[in-house]
Design a protein around this motif. Structure first.
Motif, PDB file in Angstrom:
ATOM      1  N   HIS A   1      34.362  -0.295 -11.479  1.00 12.20           N
ATOM      2  CA  HIS A   1      35.093  -0.187 -10.213  1.00 12.20           C
ATOM      3  C   HIS A   1      35.126   1.235  -9.649  1.00 12.20           C
ATOM      4  O   HIS A   1      35.727   1.476  -8.606  1.00 12.20           O
ATOM      5  CB  HIS A   1      36.518  -0.721 -10.366  1.00 12.20           C
ATOM      6  CG  HIS A   1      36.554  -2.185 -10.629  1.00 12.20           C
ATOM      7  ND1 HIS A   1      36.292  -3.124  -9.666  1.00 12.20           N
ATOM      8  CD2 HIS A   1      36.783  -2.876 -11.767  1.00 12.20           C
ATOM      9  CE1 HIS A   1      36.371  -4.327 -10.190  1.00 12.20           C
ATOM     10  NE2 HIS A   1      36.663  -4.203 -11.470  1.00 12.20           N
ATOM     11  N   ALA A   2      34.474   2.188 -10.322  1.00  3.88           N
ATOM     12  CA  ALA A   2      34.442   3.569  -9.833  1.00  3.88           C
ATOM     13  C   ALA A   2      33.828   3.678  -8.441  1.00  3.88           C
ATOM     14  O   ALA A   2      34.382   4.382  -7.581  1.00  3.88           O
ATOM     15  CB  ALA A   2      33.713   4.475 -10.825  1.00  3.88           C
ATOM     16  N   PRO A   3      32.707   3.001  -8.152  1.00  7.52           N
ATOM     17  CA  PRO A   3      32.171   3.084  -6.785  1.00  7.52           C
ATOM     18  C   PRO A   3      33.157   2.557  -5.733  1.00  7.52           C
ATOM     19  O   PRO A   3      33.271   3.116  -4.649  1.00  7.52           O
ATOM     20  CB  PRO A   3      30.903   2.223  -6.832  1.00  7.52           C
ATOM     21  CG  PRO A   3      30.494   2.226  -8.268  1.00  7.52           C
ATOM     22  CD  PRO A   3      31.794   2.258  -9.039  1.00  7.52           C
ATOM     23  N   GLU A   4      33.876   1.494  -6.084  1.00  6.08           N
ATOM     24  CA  GLU A   4      34.880   0.960  -5.156  1.00  6.08           C
ATOM     25  C   GLU A   4      35.989   1.980  -4.906  1.00  6.08           C
ATOM     26  O   GLU A   4      36.441   2.163  -3.780  1.00  6.08           O
ATOM     27  CB  GLU A   4      35.488  -0.326  -5.714  1.00  6.08           C
ATOM     28  CG  GLU A   4      36.603  -0.884  -4.857  1.00  6.08           C
ATOM     29  CD  GLU A   4      37.341  -2.041  -5.506  1.00  6.08           C
ATOM     30  OE1 GLU A   4      38.398  -2.413  -4.960  1.00  6.08           O
ATOM     31  OE2 GLU A   4      36.893  -2.566  -6.534  1.00  6.08           O
ATOM     32  N   ALA A   5      36.414   2.662  -5.969  1.00  7.92           N
ATOM     33  CA  ALA A   5      37.464   3.677  -5.827  1.00  7.92           C
ATOM     34  C   ALA A   5      37.022   4.777  -4.866  1.00  7.92           C
ATOM     35  O   ALA A   5      37.770   5.166  -3.967  1.00  7.92           O
ATOM     36  CB  ALA A   5      37.825   4.267  -7.189  1.00  7.92           C
ATOM     37  N   LEU A   6      35.806   5.271  -5.045  1.00  2.06           N
ATOM     38  CA  LEU A   6      35.304   6.315  -4.150  1.00  2.06           C
ATOM     39  C   LEU A   6      35.180   5.802  -2.714  1.00  2.06           C
ATOM     40  O   LEU A   6      35.557   6.499  -1.765  1.00  2.06           O
ATOM     41  CB  LEU A   6      33.947   6.818  -4.637  1.00  2.06           C
ATOM     42  CG  LEU A   6      33.982   7.696  -5.880  1.00  2.06           C
ATOM     43  CD1 LEU A   6      32.572   7.973  -6.377  1.00  2.06           C
ATOM     44  CD2 LEU A   6      34.720   8.988  -5.593  1.00  2.06           C
ATOM     45  N   ALA A   7      34.675   4.595  -2.557  1.00  2.00           N
ATOM     46  CA  ALA A   7      34.543   4.030  -1.211  1.00  2.00           C
ATOM     47  C   ALA A   7      35.906   3.916  -0.544  1.00  2.00           C
ATOM     48  O   ALA A   7      36.060   4.241   0.643  1.00  2.00           O
ATOM     49  CB  ALA A   7      33.857   2.663  -1.276  1.00  2.00           C
ATOM     50  N   ARG A   8      36.917   3.475  -1.293  1.00  2.00           N
ATOM     51  CA  ARG A   8      38.261   3.334  -0.722  1.00  2.00           C
ATOM     52  C   ARG A   8      38.830   4.689  -0.302  1.00  2.00           C
ATOM     53  O   ARG A   8      39.483   4.807   0.740  1.00  2.00           O
ATOM     54  CB  ARG A   8      39.186   2.645  -1.723  1.00  2.00           C
ATOM     55  CG  ARG A   8      38.831   1.170  -1.900  1.00  2.00           C
ATOM     56  CD  ARG A   8      39.590   0.528  -3.007  1.00  2.00           C
ATOM     57  NE  ARG A   8      41.011   0.402  -2.673  1.00  2.00           N
ATOM     58  CZ  ARG A   8      41.878  -0.264  -3.403  1.00  2.00           C
ATOM     59  NH1 ARG A   8      41.481  -0.895  -4.498  1.00  2.00           N
ATOM     60  NH2 ARG A   8      43.139  -0.321  -3.057  1.00  2.00           N
ATOM     61  N   ILE A   9      38.561   5.709  -1.096  1.00  2.00           N
ATOM     62  CA  ILE A   9      39.046   7.050  -0.748  1.00  2.00           C
ATOM     63  C   ILE A   9      38.381   7.538   0.532  1.00  2.00           C
ATOM     64  O   ILE A   9      39.038   8.001   1.463  1.00  2.00           O
ATOM     65  CB  ILE A   9      38.793   8.039  -1.906  1.00  2.00           C
ATOM     66  CG1 ILE A   9      39.754   7.732  -3.054  1.00  2.00           C
ATOM     67  CG2 ILE A   9      38.949   9.472  -1.436  1.00  2.00           C
ATOM     68  CD1 ILE A   9      39.451   8.489  -4.321  1.00  2.00           C
ATOM     69  N   PHE A  10      37.056   7.417   0.605  1.00  2.00           N
ATOM     70  CA  PHE A  10      36.344   7.947   1.767  1.00  2.00           C
ATOM     71  C   PHE A  10      36.530   7.106   3.021  1.00  2.00           C
ATOM     72  O   PHE A  10      36.323   7.600   4.131  1.00  2.00           O
ATOM     73  CB  PHE A  10      34.868   8.155   1.445  1.00  2.00           C
ATOM     74  CG  PHE A  10      34.658   9.343   0.541  1.00  2.00           C
ATOM     75  CD1 PHE A  10      35.008  10.619   0.953  1.00  2.00           C
ATOM     76  CD2 PHE A  10      34.146   9.178  -0.726  1.00  2.00           C
ATOM     77  CE1 PHE A  10      34.846  11.715   0.133  1.00  2.00           C
ATOM     78  CE2 PHE A  10      33.972  10.268  -1.571  1.00  2.00           C
ATOM     79  CZ  PHE A  10      34.324  11.536  -1.140  1.00  2.00           C
ATOM     80  N   ARG A  11      36.952   5.858   2.878  1.00  2.00           N
ATOM     81  CA  ARG A  11      37.305   5.047   4.047  1.00  2.00           C
ATOM     82  C   ARG A  11      38.714   5.369   4.537  1.00  2.00           C
ATOM     83  O   ARG A  11      39.090   4.974   5.626  1.00  2.00           O
ATOM     84  CB  ARG A  11      37.262   3.552   3.697  1.00  2.00           C
ATOM     85  CG  ARG A  11      35.925   2.907   3.809  1.00  2.00           C
ATOM     86  CD  ARG A  11      36.045   1.386   3.825  1.00  2.00           C
ATOM     87  NE  ARG A  11      36.945   0.857   2.822  1.00  2.00           N
ATOM     88  CZ  ARG A  11      36.569   0.401   1.616  1.00  2.00           C
ATOM     89  NH1 ARG A  11      35.309   0.430   1.268  1.00  2.00           N
ATOM     90  NH2 ARG A  11      37.462  -0.067   0.773  1.00  2.00           N
TER      91      ARG A  11
END
Length: 99
Positions: free
Chosen positions: A68-78
């Motif tokens: 889920h690390a990619p999802e975490a980064l995507a959520r931060i940058f969104r």
């Protein structure tokens, strides 16, 4: 603003209510936390008191699993988060060790 860090400069949001700012004769001024490093000890104590008595609260989002690390980064940058999103990669027990 963090949602705009990786955005093309032409696609960044900018100030949407600039007319209101002018009509109200208001002033907008940014600051960097590091500008006030000499007061970190002072605010750390005050924030601890406010957390302790419930005047200051926080929402914590933790995602489980390294997948889920990619999802975490995507959520931060969104801009879906108001801060960090930890990714738990191992179970946590009461002793503080992982297991």
């Amino acid at each position: 603003m963090i949602a705009d860090y990786s955005a093309d400069p032409a696609q960044r949001h900018g100030i949407r209510n600039l007319v209101e700012l002018v009509e109200q004769r208001a002033t907008a001024r940014g600051f960097l936390v590091a500008d006030h490093a000499d007061r970190f000890d002072e605010i750390t104590g005050e924030l601890a008191v406010r957390f302790g008595d419930g005047r200051l609260r926080h929402e914590r989002v933790v995602l489980d699993g390294l997948e889920h690390a990619p999802e975490a980064l995507a959520r931060i940058f969104r801009g879906d988060s108001r801060g960090k999103i930890p990714v738990r990669v191992a179970p946590h027990d009461a002793t503080g060790s992982t297991g």
